[in-house]
Design a protein around this motif. Structure first.
Motif, PDB file in Angstrom:
ATOM      1  N   LEU A   4       0.858  -1.191   0.000  1.00 28.45           N
ATOM      2  CA  LEU A   4       0.000   0.000   0.000  1.00 28.45           C
ATOM      3  C   LEU A   4       0.892   1.238   0.000  1.00 28.45           C
ATOM      4  O   LEU A   4       1.706   1.419   0.908  1.00 28.45           O
ATOM      5  N   VAL A   5       0.754   2.051  -1.030  1.00 27.99           N
ATOM      6  CA  VAL A   5       1.517   3.298  -1.116  1.00 27.99           C
ATOM      7  C   VAL A   5       0.653   4.429  -0.558  1.00 27.99           C
ATOM      8  O   VAL A   5      -0.436   4.693  -1.069  1.00 27.99           O
ATOM      9  N   VAL A  21       4.018  -1.150   3.616  1.00 29.48           N
ATOM     10  CA  VAL A  21       3.433   0.177   3.485  1.00 29.48           C
ATOM     11  C   VAL A  21       4.534   1.124   3.005  1.00 29.48           C
ATOM     12  O   VAL A  21       5.578   1.232   3.639  1.00 29.48           O
ATOM     13  N   CYS A  22       4.287   1.778   1.866  1.00 35.86           N
ATOM     14  CA  CYS A  22       5.285   2.716   1.339  1.00 35.86           C
ATOM     15  C   CYS A  22       4.812   4.143   1.505  1.00 35.86           C
ATOM     16  O   CYS A  22       3.613   4.422   1.498  1.00 35.86           O
ATOM     17  N   ILE A  34      12.413  -1.262   7.761  1.00 34.08           N
ATOM     18  CA  ILE A  34      12.156  -0.055   6.954  1.00 34.08           C
ATOM     19  C   ILE A  34      13.300   0.102   5.963  1.00 34.08           C
ATOM     20  O   ILE A  34      14.467  -0.073   6.315  1.00 34.08           O
ATOM     21  N   VAL A  35      12.922   0.394   4.729  1.00 31.39           N
ATOM     22  CA  VAL A  35      13.919   0.613   3.676  1.00 31.39           C
ATOM     23  C   VAL A  35      13.717   2.033   3.147  1.00 31.39           C
ATOM     24  O   VAL A  35      12.598   2.418   2.795  1.00 31.39           O
ATOM     25  N   ARG A  81       7.739  -2.645   6.646  1.00 32.18           N
ATOM     26  CA  ARG A  81       6.924  -3.821   6.945  1.00 32.18           C
ATOM     27  C   ARG A  81       5.785  -3.304   7.823  1.00 32.18           C
ATOM     28  O   ARG A  81       6.024  -2.573   8.793  1.00 32.18           O
ATOM     29  N   ARG A  82       4.575  -3.714   7.501  1.00 36.44           N
ATOM     30  CA  ARG A  82       3.425  -3.114   8.199  1.00 36.44           C
ATOM     31  C   ARG A  82       3.512  -3.342   9.711  1.00 36.44           C
ATOM     32  O   ARG A  82       3.213  -2.453  10.511  1.00 36.44           O
TER      33      ARG A  82
END
Ligand SMILES: Nc1nc2c(ncn2[C@@H]2O[C@H](COP(=O)(O)OP(=O)(O)OP(=O)(O)O)[C@@H](O)[C@H]2O)c(=O)[nH]1
Ligand SMILES: [Mg+2]
Length: 249
Positions: free
Chosen positions: A8-9, A92-93, A118-119, A167-168
């Motif tokens: 999901l963005v 999630v982005c 997180i990236v 990651r959510r």
């Protein structure tokens, strides 16, 4: 993360009517990717365009229309809360809507989330990867990152990038309700909290392209907040971070 992850963005918008349809098309070109637009009552009608996109792509595009005080941080808090509640979503982005963040990097960010919480899509991993920025803007951003890393002890090269993939379940660990910053500083505060909560932080290189359409919303007060926030984080939380470092991929 496996290639079949649901993504999901979340994209905040304020006056992005020309840019949003192009961004949504780019994101939806990837299977199992969805968009949540968080519009702040844009005077240029971006909210209506977002509704049209949602109608054209049922189940893949959603819109949150905010009312009341506007702000990037507030918009992210509301949008990310909705994202965290989505049990069907793995990643999630966060992405700007002004086309500075190319959706073609999404698979690389998702792949790196296999072993990170997180990236960050990073402009400063291999020198400086920005297109169409005046020199003073490059200096400001480079200085801001050095300053933030020195004060907070955060390790990532690009602490102010708004292109991120979580990651959510890691995102759900963050105390979103107690975050108070609103501009770029909100992004720094999120990263600081992620580090404090033991998230594994990774970075992948991106090329950032300055917007062609619409106007920047960066104001003097946003810049001032960015100067003060690192110190506030450092003193609010004590000695700070240092343990969890950034890993380049
Ligand atoms: N919902 C919401 N979105 C905002 C607000 N301010 C900015 N945005 C969005 O946040 C994203 C980043 O804003 P920009 O104005 O591009 O700021 P920036 O990317 O930091 O600055 P530039 O490099 O000048 O483009 C864009 O998608 C904006 O539309 C706001 O108050 N509310
Ligand atoms: Mg921008």
């Amino acid at each position: 993360m496996n290639p079949t992850a649901s993504v999901l963005v979340v994209t905040p918008t304020y006056n992005e009517r020309e840019n949003l349809p192009i961004l949504v098309r780019g994101v939806l070109a990837h299977d199992k990717h969805h968009v949540l637009v968080v519009d702040d009552g844009s005077p240029d009608g971006t909210g209506t365009i977002a509704d049209e996109l949602a109608a054209a792509h049922p189940g893949r595009v959603e819109v949150l229309h905010r009312t009341g005080a506007r702000g990037l941080g507030r918009s992210y808090v509301d949008g990310l809360r909705m994202a965290i509640a989505r049990q069907d979503i793995d990643l999630v982005c966060q992405m700007d809507a002004d086309l500075s963040h190319d959706p073609s990097y999404l698979p690389a960010l998702a792949a790196a989330a296999a072993d990170h919480d997180i990236v960050i899509g990073s402009r400063y991993l291999h020198g400086v990867s920005v297109v169409n920025w005046p020199l003073r803007r490059i200096f400001l951003s480079a200085f801001a990152n050095r300053y933030i890393r020195a004060v907070t002890n955060l390790a990532p090269r690009d602490c102010t990038s708004g292109y991120r993939c979580w990651r959510r379940e890691a995102l759900a660990r963050l105390p979103l309700d107690s975050m108070v910053s609103d501009g770029y500083a909100f992004l720094v505060e999120m990263l600081y909290e992620a580090n404090r909560h033991g998230c594994r932080i990774g970075e992948v290189p991106i090329i950032f392209v300055e917007r062609h359409q619409g106007e920047s919303k960066v104001s003097t007060s946003v810049l001032l907040e960015s100067l003060i926030t690192p110190w506030r984080l450092r003193f609010r939380r004590g000695k700070g971070t240092g343990s969890a470092g950034r890993q380049a991929l």
